[in-house]
Design a protein around this motif. Structure first.
Motif, PDB file in Angstrom:
ATOM      1  N   CYS A 168      -2.562  12.027 -12.511  1.00 46.02           N
ATOM      2  CA  CYS A 168      -3.015  10.817 -11.797  1.00 46.02           C
ATOM      3  C   CYS A 168      -4.580  11.033 -11.526  1.00 46.02           C
TER       4      CYS A 168
ATOM      5  N   LYS B 134       4.858   4.430  -7.042  1.00 54.05           N
ATOM      6  CA  LYS B 134       5.677   5.460  -8.039  1.00 54.05           C
ATOM      7  C   LYS B 134       6.164   6.552  -7.121  1.00 54.05           C
ATOM      8  N   GLN B 135       5.493   7.117  -6.105  1.00 57.52           N
ATOM      9  CA  GLN B 135       5.984   8.001  -5.285  1.00 57.52           C
ATOM     10  C   GLN B 135       7.136   7.623  -4.656  1.00 57.52           C
TER      11      GLN B 135
ATOM     12  N   GLY C   8      -4.132   0.336  -8.266  1.00 58.34           N
ATOM     13  CA  GLY C   8      -3.767   1.747  -8.445  1.00 58.34           C
ATOM     14  C   GLY C   8      -3.540   2.471  -7.206  1.00 58.34           C
ATOM     15  N   TYR C   9      -4.047   2.398  -6.141  1.00 55.63           N
ATOM     16  CA  TYR C   9      -3.438   2.984  -4.961  1.00 55.63           C
ATOM     17  C   TYR C   9      -2.160   2.565  -4.710  1.00 55.63           C
TER      18      TYR C   9
ATOM     19  N   THR D 206      -8.374  -0.820  -8.533  1.00 55.42           N
ATOM     20  CA  THR D 206      -8.638   0.429  -7.868  1.00 55.42           C
ATOM     21  C   THR D 206      -7.398   0.194  -6.792  1.00 55.42           C
TER      22      THR D 206
ATOM     23  N   PRO E 189      -3.987   9.807  -4.761  1.00 53.74           N
ATOM     24  CA  PRO E 189      -3.878   9.344  -6.033  1.00 53.74           C
ATOM     25  C   PRO E 189      -4.091   7.742  -6.106  1.00 53.74           C
ATOM     26  N   PHE E 190      -4.821   7.593  -7.228  1.00 59.00           N
ATOM     27  CA  PHE E 190      -4.846   5.984  -7.273  1.00 59.00           C
ATOM     28  C   PHE E 190      -4.637   5.441  -8.805  1.00 59.00           C
ATOM     29  N   ALA E 191      -4.474   6.248  -9.647  1.00 61.39           N
ATOM     30  CA  ALA E 191      -3.898   5.643 -10.913  1.00 61.39           C
ATOM     31  C   ALA E 191      -3.012   6.611 -11.614  1.00 61.39           C
ATOM     32  N   ILE E 192      -1.812   6.317 -11.763  1.00 64.54           N
ATOM     33  CA  ILE E 192      -1.027   7.408 -12.535  1.00 64.54           C
ATOM     34  C   ILE E 192      -0.840   6.778 -13.712  1.00 64.54           C
TER      35      ILE E 192
ATOM     36  N   SER F 241       0.274   4.029  -7.408  1.00 67.33           N
ATOM     37  CA  SER F 241       0.787   5.588  -7.146  1.00 67.33           C
ATOM     38  C   SER F 241       1.578   5.920  -6.041  1.00 67.33           C
TER      39      SER F 241
ATOM     40  N   LEU G 217       3.024  14.237 -14.503  1.00 70.19           N
ATOM     41  CA  LEU G 217       2.411  13.119 -14.054  1.00 70.19           C
ATOM     42  C   LEU G 217       0.878  13.303 -14.000  1.00 70.19           C
TER      43      LEU G 217
ATOM     44  N   MET H 204      10.008   7.661  -6.931  1.00 74.18           N
ATOM     45  CA  MET H 204      10.787   9.068  -6.995  1.00 74.18           C
ATOM     46  C   MET H 204      11.543   9.269  -5.834  1.00 74.18           C
TER      47      MET H 204
END
Lengths: 663, 122
Positions: A191, B74-75, B67-68, B64, A199-202, B71, A189, B78
């Motif tokens: 990011c 996403k984490q 995006g934060y 942005t 991380p701010f964009a994956i 992510s 991945l 997971m």
């Protein structure tokens, strides 16, 4: 303006132009260097500051049993590593780690003193231990996640499943055979990170080069497998045997429902067991099947029409000289019918049937039943077994083959051959993997039942089946295999083993076998039990048959098979009627099963009135009468269809309506 | 123009109190060089430029922020997937017949049903 002045001005213009040209050229050259020559290098530096890569450990597909229970699961666990060069106080660090990881301090210290930039301290530890190590916050010690394979059922189906190694690769069994399907690719991945490393964009994960993980669904039934393993293990322990196998197959499809092997091993900690215990002996080891072969001799002889079930043979009162050797029977029989020879397992009778059939023809049938050729099962290391060709078989070898000595077979071949009899004469290809699905749940491959060939006719198969029911009767060799409520057909075997030292048949080492199927009228299960070198009494009927009974009754209950009412009353009722048979002067065995007759007898009379009965009573009565009972509502019975008083011979099922009392 | 006429005019052009001569004859009322329509147009353009600029900055900021959030989600996804796997493993371990059968027999005194006790409903 003078000419001189004009000239000077032009020179100055040229100088300035040149100066600008040089400046521009330098800029362009530098731009070229940065944008083209050092593009990748500089982009890499820039990306390092902006992008972070999260590497996900390669996944491994799950393995399920036929009902969707997990047999093999991969989860992510922590692994402790160290950068020895960064650790200042190595002994202190080693002591702290050894306490949590429960590893000797010396070995950890040894690892920390290595002149390497990276060493593994301990891999694949439990989440609790991982948390403890991370709480220590040691400099130069880190934790990374790795995938670890777990087998929640432990020993159950371990020999089939095999196991996978530390680097996620299949090492044995199905794990190895289907490794290319089970192994997934390593995902990355990418990011973008901010100044604080958040991380701010994956980005979407890059598509891996190979396909993702696949999951396997097996034909194995966890419950039946458990019982097979448990019953076999206790039998092997009780008889102090060397080992054993138990294979359960669905005769109509060839699906392997259970394949148990003893000695067992736990695939979660496979390295703590001897490598020879990992082997799936049910497919990789051959043995001499002994008297179980008489069932196939009978099939061949009946199919060829050389004998009928009632054809009589003189059994020489227990001693028969053939090819210069004397063959013995366990009991001294005079004249026995063909059916009796099989039920009582007379070796001399078998030789006589075999001689009438002919060695070559018998071999041909054995090959048709699948002996001496691989079954084509989707398991690793399958052996083919061995049968002597006519050219190489002496008279005594030929005689031996008729009662299953002098040839070798795997457990799987034997159970599939018996399944062919149970399946009305059709040999099926055995299989373990039912379905392969991808990660999204789409089916990739499906195994369907496959008929290998027709071995014997349906009629012969049914005749053989009904003769084999006698084996579990009171006069047969395996009454202990009888399952109350169900018809059982089978054959015992007690084969002598070759002593590797003397190279002759041992008088102490035997292989006790029972292979049979149930229910006889509509076989659902074929079960083979092999006990290798039991101590003391080694007869298949005494050692292996009880395992068949335990596994069979458990499996039938698990499969929700309804017991036959007619077979419930007298325990062995429904087995072949042979009460009047005595060892010396055997009387012919009634071949036809009596299941139908008993059911018909019970059906005589009229349909009773079920009203005002509770559900339990209705069900019990309905079952005793051999009726299908359909229940509607709850409470007490208020109405029934058909009405009471109808002749039972015309009624198959009855519908009963219930209502709660007081309404 | 005769002299007295000139003097009179000059007198008239002077302020009676201060005596400073102020001539307003040349002064004109200054006019806006743009029509109201043009002003509206300019204002509109100005707002639209400012609006688009602020919009651009705002959308960048939102991207942005999303995006934060993404992510983090996403984490979280997971993490939850992994927990799910671990729970499935735990459930499978707990459901193992090897564990359940002794529990059923010893703790709850359950027994295998006898053949005559089994009634299979159609």
């Amino acid at each position: 303006m003078k000419v001189e002045e004009k000239k000077w001005i032009r020179i100055r213009v040229y100088v300035v132009a040149l100066f600008f040209m040089l400046g521009l050229g330098t800029i362009l050259a530098r731009a070229y260097q940065l944008q083209v020559v050092e593009d990748d290098y500089l982009k890499g530096i820039a990306d390092k500051g902006i992008f972070a890569t999260i590497t996900l450990p390669p996944d491994r597909g799950f393995v399920y049993d036929r009902e969707g229970n997990e047999l093999a699961v991969s989860i992510q666990v922590g692994s402790v590593f160290a950068h020895p060069s960064q650790i200042q106080e190595k002994p202190k660090t080693a002591v702290k780690l050894s306490k949590i990881l429960q590893e000797p301090t010396d070995s950890i210290l040894q690892k920390l003193r290595r002149k390497r930039s990276f060493v593994w301290i301990k891999r694949r530890i439990s989440p609790a231990v991982t948390a403890e190590v991370s709480r220590l916050n040691l400099i130069g010690v880190g934790i990374t996640t790795e995938s670890r394979r777990y087998y929640p059922e432990r020993e159950i189906a371990a020999h089939l499943m095999g196991f996978s190694g530390t680097d996620n690769q299949g090492l044995e069994g199905l794990e190895r055979k289907y490794d290319r399907y089970l192994t997934g690719a390593q995902h990355k991945l990418v990011c973008m990170e901010d100044a604080f490393g958040r991380p701010f964009a994956i980005n979407k994960p890059t598509p891996p080069e190979k396909a993702g993980v696949h999951h396997l669904t097996l034909t194995i039934d966890k419950e039946i497998q458990y019982k097979a393993q448990q019953a076999l293990h206790s039998a092997v322990t009780q008889t102090k045997a060397k080992g054993g196998h138990c294979v359960v197959v669905d005769p109509k499809t060839g699906e392997i429902l259970a394949m148990a092997v003893v000695p067992q091993f736990n695939p979660n900690i496979f390295s703590k067991f001897r490598p020879d215990t990992w082997r799936n002996r049910a497919v990789t080891d051959c043995f001499e099947p002994g008297s179980t072969m008489k069932a196939f001799l009978l099939s061949a002889a009946l199919e060829e029409g050389v004998v009928s079930p009632l054809t009589e043979f003189f059994c020489e009162e227990g001693k028969f000289k053939v090819g210069g050797r004397v063959v013995h029977d366990t009991h001294e029989y005079e004249t026995l019918t063909v059916a009796d020879i099989v039920v009582r397992s007379s070796n001399i009778g078998a030789i006589k049937i075999g001689q009438k059939l002919g060695y070559e023809r018998f071999c041909r049938y054995l090959k048709k039943f699948g002996f001496s050729e691989k079954t084509g099962v989707d398991l690793l290391g399958e052996r083919a077994g061995f049968i002597r060709t006519t050219k190489h078989a002496r008279t005594i070898d030929q005689a031996n083959l008729y009662f299953g000595q002098g040839m070798s077979t795997t457990s799987l071949q034997l159970v599939m051959a018996m399944a062919a009899i149970a399946n009305g004469g059709q040999l099926m290809r055995p299989y373990v993997v039912k379905e392969i699905v991808d990660d999204a749940g789409h089916q990739v491959e499906e195994t369907t039942p496959q008929v290998v060939r027709r071995v014997i006719s349906f009629k012969t198969a049914k005749t053989v089946a009904s003769i084999l029911t006698g084996v579990v009767g009171e006069e047969g060799t395996a009454p202990k295999a009888a399952i109350k409520g169900f018809g059982v057909a089978g054959k015992t075997g007690t084969a002598q083993k070759i002593d590797p030292r003397t190279k002759a048949y041992s008088k102490r080492k035997y292989v006790a076998t029972f292979v049979g199927f149930t229910p006889v009228e509509d076989p659902k299960l074929v079960i083979l039990v092999v006990i290798d070198e039991p101590e003391g009494i080694a007869y298949g009927g005494l050692v292996a048959a009880p395992v068949f009974q335990k596994v069979g009754s458990w499996a039938l209950n698990h499969l929700r098979a309804a017991p036959r009412p007619g077979l419930l009353a007298g325990g062995d009722a429904g087995q072949v009627d042979q009460a009047s048979v005595s060892p010396k002067s055997a009387q012919p065995i009634a071949v036809a099963p009596q299941v139908k007759r008993i059911a018909q007898e019970l059906r005589q009379g009229v349909l009773p009135d079920f009203t005002r009965m509770g559900m339990r009573q209705v069900l019990k009565k309905g079952r005793d009468l051999g009726l299908k009972v359909c229940l509607k509502g709850s409470g007490l019975a208020v109405a029934q269809q058909p009405e009471p008083g109808c002749s039972l011979s015309q009624v198959d099922s009855v519908e009963i309506h219930f209502k709660p009392p007081g309404r | 123009m005769t002299r007295p006429e000139k003097v009179n005019r000059m007198k008239g052009s002077r302020n009676a109190h201060t005596g400073i001569r102020i001539t307003n004859t040349r002064s004109k009322r200054r006019k806006l060089p743009l029509t109201p329509r043009q002003v509206v147009l300019i204002l509109l353009m100005l707002f639209s430029f400012m609006g688009s600029g602020i919009g651009y900055v705002w959308s960048n900021f939102e991207t942005t922020q999303i995006g934060y959030d993404l992510s983090q989600l996403k984490q979280e996804e997971m993490r939850l997937k992994e927990i799910n796997r671990k729970l499935r493993l735990e459930l499978a371990t707990l459901k193992s017949p090897k564990r359940l059968e002794p529990l059923a027999v010893q703790r709850f005194d359950l027994v295998q049903p006898k053949a005559e006790q089994i009634i299979v409903l159609p």
